[in-house]
Design a protein around this motif. Structure first.
Motif, PDB file in Angstrom:
ATOM      1  N   GLU A   1     -10.295  -4.475   1.246  1.00 30.95           N
ATOM      2  CA  GLU A   1      -8.889  -4.605   0.735  1.00 30.95           C
ATOM      3  C   GLU A   1      -8.037  -3.609   1.852  1.00 30.95           C
ATOM      4  OE1 GLU A   1      -6.645  -7.245  -2.746  1.00 30.95           O
ATOM      5  OE2 GLU A   1      -8.682  -7.328  -1.953  1.00 30.95           O
ATOM      6  N   TYR A   2      -8.774  -2.635   1.201  1.00 25.36           N
ATOM      7  CA  TYR A   2      -7.210  -1.233   1.624  1.00 25.36           C
ATOM      8  C   TYR A   2      -7.046  -1.502   2.714  1.00 25.36           C
ATOM      9  CZ  TYR A   2      -7.419  -0.110  -3.046  1.00 25.36           C
ATOM     10  OH  TYR A   2      -7.662  -0.276  -4.786  1.00 25.36           O
ATOM     11  N   VAL A   3      -8.199  -1.148   3.510  1.00 29.15           N
ATOM     12  CA  VAL A   3      -7.232  -0.939   4.902  1.00 29.15           C
ATOM     13  C   VAL A   3      -6.735  -2.396   5.371  1.00 29.15           C
ATOM     14  CG1 VAL A   3      -8.258  -0.552   7.205  1.00 29.15           C
ATOM     15  CG2 VAL A   3     -10.205  -0.373   6.172  1.00 29.15           C
ATOM     16  N   ALA A   4      -7.632  -4.355   5.441  1.00 29.38           N
ATOM     17  CA  ALA A   4      -6.462  -4.734   5.588  1.00 29.38           C
ATOM     18  C   ALA A   4      -5.086  -4.515   4.964  1.00 29.38           C
ATOM     19  CB  ALA A   4      -7.496  -5.965   4.735  1.00 29.38           C
ATOM     20  N   LEU A   5      -4.557  -4.039   4.085  1.00 28.04           N
ATOM     21  CA  LEU A   5      -3.533  -3.571   3.608  1.00 28.04           C
ATOM     22  C   LEU A   5      -2.781  -2.652   4.466  1.00 28.04           C
ATOM     23  CD1 LEU A   5      -3.676  -3.779  -0.364  1.00 28.04           C
ATOM     24  CD2 LEU A   5      -2.349  -5.874   1.400  1.00 28.04           C
ATOM     25  N   TYR A   6      -3.573  -1.517   5.162  1.00 22.96           N
ATOM     26  CA  TYR A   6      -2.944  -1.001   5.677  1.00 22.96           C
ATOM     27  C   TYR A   6      -2.423  -2.345   7.488  1.00 22.96           C
ATOM     28  CZ  TYR A   6      -2.711   2.648   9.589  1.00 22.96           C
ATOM     29  OH  TYR A   6      -2.319   3.609  10.366  1.00 22.96           O
ATOM     30  N   ALA A   7      -3.334  -2.438   7.522  1.00 20.66           N
ATOM     31  CA  ALA A   7      -3.438  -2.781   8.848  1.00 20.66           C
ATOM     32  C   ALA A   7      -2.482  -4.081   9.208  1.00 20.66           C
ATOM     33  CB  ALA A   7      -4.602  -3.911   9.672  1.00 20.66           C
ATOM     34  N   ALA A   8      -1.345  -4.318   7.607  1.00 17.26           N
ATOM     35  CA  ALA A   8      -0.759  -5.417   7.002  1.00 17.26           C
ATOM     36  C   ALA A   8       0.401  -4.820   7.040  1.00 17.26           C
ATOM     37  CB  ALA A   8      -0.958  -6.595   6.298  1.00 17.26           C
TER      38      ALA A   8
ATOM     39  N   VAL B   1       1.159  -2.889   4.532  1.00 15.55           N
ATOM     40  CA  VAL B   1       1.823  -2.647   3.388  1.00 15.55           C
ATOM     41  C   VAL B   1       2.408  -1.864   2.978  1.00 15.55           C
ATOM     42  CG1 VAL B   1       1.148  -3.339   0.410  1.00 15.55           C
ATOM     43  CG2 VAL B   1       0.544  -5.017   2.754  1.00 15.55           C
ATOM     44  N   PHE B   2       1.504  -0.339   3.171  1.00 13.18           N
ATOM     45  CA  PHE B   2       1.535   0.456   2.937  1.00 13.18           C
ATOM     46  C   PHE B   2       1.171   2.207   4.330  1.00 13.18           C
ATOM     47  CE2 PHE B   2      -2.180  -0.255  -0.018  1.00 13.18           C
ATOM     48  CZ  PHE B   2      -3.353  -0.559   0.944  1.00 13.18           C
ATOM     49  N   ASP B   3       2.174   2.858   3.909  1.00 13.72           N
ATOM     50  CA  ASP B   3       1.289   4.165   5.579  1.00 13.72           C
ATOM     51  C   ASP B   3      -0.422   4.712   5.028  1.00 13.72           C
ATOM     52  OD1 ASP B   3       0.935   6.155   3.505  1.00 13.72           O
ATOM     53  OD2 ASP B   3       3.247   6.222   4.307  1.00 13.72           O
ATOM     54  N   PHE B   4      -1.304   4.726   6.352  1.00 12.02           N
ATOM     55  CA  PHE B   4      -2.108   5.637   6.033  1.00 12.02           C
ATOM     56  C   PHE B   4      -2.294   6.842   4.644  1.00 12.02           C
ATOM     57  CE2 PHE B   4      -5.315   8.607   7.678  1.00 12.02           C
ATOM     58  CZ  PHE B   4      -6.965   8.078   7.934  1.00 12.02           C
ATOM     59  N   GLU B   5      -1.754   7.452   4.710  1.00 14.87           N
ATOM     60  CA  GLU B   5      -2.011   8.857   3.686  1.00 14.87           C
ATOM     61  C   GLU B   5      -0.884   7.860   2.144  1.00 14.87           C
ATOM     62  OE1 GLU B   5       0.852  12.244   4.442  1.00 14.87           O
ATOM     63  OE2 GLU B   5       0.478  12.363   5.998  1.00 14.87           O
TER      64      GLU B   5
ATOM     65  N   GLN C   1       1.086   2.597  -9.276  1.00 11.65           N
ATOM     66  CA  GLN C   1       2.506   2.237  -9.888  1.00 11.65           C
ATOM     67  C   GLN C   1       2.923   3.317  -9.310  1.00 11.65           C
ATOM     68  OE1 GLN C   1       3.657  -0.214 -10.836  1.00 11.65           O
ATOM     69  NE2 GLN C   1       0.934  -0.798 -11.315  1.00 11.65           N
ATOM     70  N   SER C   2       2.312   4.585  -8.752  1.00 13.46           N
ATOM     71  CA  SER C   2       3.124   5.017  -7.826  1.00 13.46           C
ATOM     72  C   SER C   2       3.451   5.497  -6.480  1.00 13.46           C
ATOM     73  CB  SER C   2       2.670   6.557  -7.691  1.00 13.46           C
ATOM     74  OG  SER C   2       1.428   6.655  -7.205  1.00 13.46           O
ATOM     75  N   VAL C   3       2.877   3.860  -5.541  1.00 13.55           N
ATOM     76  CA  VAL C   3       3.261   3.429  -3.662  1.00 13.55           C
ATOM     77  C   VAL C   3       3.341   2.543  -4.382  1.00 13.55           C
ATOM     78  CG1 VAL C   3       1.744   3.231  -2.765  1.00 13.55           C
ATOM     79  CG2 VAL C   3       0.381   4.593  -3.452  1.00 13.55           C
ATOM     80  N   GLU C   4       4.738   2.559  -2.951  1.00  9.89           N
ATOM     81  CA  GLU C   4       5.212   1.613  -3.023  1.00  9.89           C
ATOM     82  C   GLU C   4       4.505   0.464  -2.053  1.00  9.89           C
ATOM     83  OE1 GLU C   4      10.126  -0.084  -1.203  1.00  9.89           O
ATOM     84  OE2 GLU C   4       9.612   2.835  -1.820  1.00  9.89           O
ATOM     85  N   PHE C   5       4.656  -0.854  -1.915  1.00  6.30           N
ATOM     86  CA  PHE C   5       3.615  -1.836  -2.002  1.00  6.30           C
ATOM     87  C   PHE C   5       5.464  -2.405  -1.119  1.00  6.30           C
ATOM     88  CE2 PHE C   5      -0.423  -3.015  -2.645  1.00  6.30           C
ATOM     89  CZ  PHE C   5      -0.876  -1.557  -2.954  1.00  6.30           C
TER      90      PHE C   5
ATOM     91  N   ASN D   1      -0.527 -14.222   1.147  1.00 10.48           N
ATOM     92  CA  ASN D   1       0.430 -13.987   0.673  1.00 10.48           C
ATOM     93  C   ASN D   1       0.703 -12.717   1.411  1.00 10.48           C
ATOM     94  OD1 ASN D   1       2.057 -13.215  -1.745  1.00 10.48           O
ATOM     95  ND2 ASN D   1       1.332 -14.973  -2.113  1.00 10.48           N
ATOM     96  N   CYS D   2       2.467 -12.682   1.067  1.00 12.15           N
ATOM     97  CA  CYS D   2       2.614 -12.207   2.117  1.00 12.15           C
ATOM     98  C   CYS D   2       3.787 -10.682   1.104  1.00 12.15           C
ATOM     99  CB  CYS D   2       3.620 -12.019   3.030  1.00 12.15           C
ATOM    100  SG  CYS D   2       2.881 -12.949   4.264  1.00 12.15           S
ATOM    101  N   GLU D   3       4.110 -10.829   0.247  1.00 12.10           N
ATOM    102  CA  GLU D   3       4.561 -10.231  -1.016  1.00 12.10           C
ATOM    103  C   GLU D   3       3.849  -9.120  -1.856  1.00 12.10           C
ATOM    104  OE1 GLU D   3       6.318 -12.825  -3.860  1.00 12.10           O
ATOM    105  OE2 GLU D   3       5.741 -14.684  -2.846  1.00 12.10           O
ATOM    106  N   GLY D   4       4.477  -8.273  -1.119  1.00 16.23           N
ATOM    107  CA  GLY D   4       4.212  -6.971  -1.708  1.00 16.23           C
ATOM    108  C   GLY D   4       3.972  -6.769  -3.314  1.00 16.23           C
ATOM    109  N   GLU D   5       5.109  -6.926  -3.648  1.00 19.99           N
ATOM    110  CA  GLU D   5       4.437  -7.344  -5.100  1.00 19.99           C
ATOM    111  C   GLU D   5       3.200  -7.179  -6.022  1.00 19.99           C
ATOM    112  OE1 GLU D   5       5.223  -5.028  -8.193  1.00 19.99           O
ATOM    113  OE2 GLU D   5       5.888  -3.782  -5.561  1.00 19.99           O
TER     114      GLU D   5
END
Length: 293
Positions: free
Chosen positions: A92-99, A101-105, A205-209, A225-229
């Motif tokens: 799921e973390y890779v899915a969020l990266y692919a979408a 939601v956050f950068d690779f790092e 919580q330190s990572v912005e979505f 869903n597409c909403e970051g929060e």
């Protein structure tokens, strides 16, 4: 245009040598350098020569995230895009990266902390069941507060998780074709991971979505869903929540997905989809050779 989903496998799909053939691409070189600066060790070295380490949660999860993330970048470089994404547990973390939601790092830092917390988990047991009566299984699970359905993978394949005593009690009462203990120390995706989830929240919580570029089907809530929060809240719940993969596959069918691409090593997710929804075409992208074909 073919309506396509990208699916990302999780822990258990790792394989020695995964990602090694990507190393000469400029994208992989950049990502592997970023990963080494964060982790303090080489993903490529572990994948190539660290068979023992690759089975340890502490190394498995970051390696899978890095390799699958690089494959995402290479697919994008070839102008391939999904209409929906989903990942199984760690995937799921890779899915969020692919979408987007956050950068690779940022994603890797989350995975690193998740792996550390899960690697330290003790006192739990997980067992995969194949071929069972679902109603009878749920009845036995409902009798105990110390065992849950951790992975609902398909109609005929699940994983239960909990204290060893509670898991063994369920197994003693439910007939199954196969019961396979998993090589893990903790009761992942169960309430027994509550302390780890609380500690993970600090880094989460330190990572912005950002809002996702395409719908994401989360493990704990397979509605798109597409909403970051919202996606952040769902990810927080994932450590203690069940992986509802059977429902994710049903959602893909309901959304009219015509093709599913499993991005990463192995074909576990493609095989699950083949048995449940054979009308959805399947493709595996786990190497540079496949991408170039």
């Amino acid at each position: 245009m073919t309506k396509t989903a990208w699916l990302f496998p999780g822990q258990g799909s790792q394989a020695e040598g995964m990602g090694v053939d990507l190393k000469d691409t400029s994208i992989a070189q950049e990502r592997l350098a970023q990963a080494e600066s964060i982790l303090g060790w080489s993903v490529l070295e572990v994948c190539q020569n660290g068979k023992e380490k690759l089975t340890q949660t502490l190394y498995t999860q970051p390696c899978l995230y890095a390799v699958e993330g690089i494959l995402v970048d290479l697919m994008r470089d070839r102008r391939r895009e999904p209409q929906v994404v989903a990942g199984h547990s760690l995937g799921e973390y890779v899915a969020l990266y692919a979408a987007g939601v956050f950068d690779f790092e940022s994603g890797l830092r989350l995975v690193q902390r998740r792996a550390e917390l899960m690697d330290k988990a003790e006192g739990g047991k997980m067992v995969a069941l194949i071929g069972f009566n679902r109603e009878a299984l749920q009845t036995e699970i409902d009798k105990s507060a110390d065992v849950v359905l951790a992975n609902d993978n398909s109609d005929g394949q699940v994983v239960i998780s909990g204290t060893p005593k509670a898991v063994d009690a369920v197994l003693a009462q439910v007939k199954t074709k196969r019961a396979i203990p998993l090589n893990v120390s903790g009761a992942f995706h169960s309430p027994l991971m509550a302390e780890a989830a609380q500690q993970f929240q600090e880094v989460l919580q330190s990572v912005e979505f950002a809002d996702a570029s395409v719908p994401v089907l989360s493990n704990v809530d397979p509605t798109p869903n597409c909403e970051g929060e919202v996606l952040k809240q769902r990810l927080q719940a994932q450590i203690v929540g069940s992986v509802r993969w059977r429902e994710i596959m049903a959602q893909l069918s309901e959304m009219g997905i015509e093709k599913a691409v499993e991005v990463g090593p192995g074909n576990v997710l493609a095989n699950l989809l083949k048995r449940a929804y054979s009308d959805i075409a399947r493709e595996n992208v786990g190497s540079l050779a496949v991408l170039q074909a």
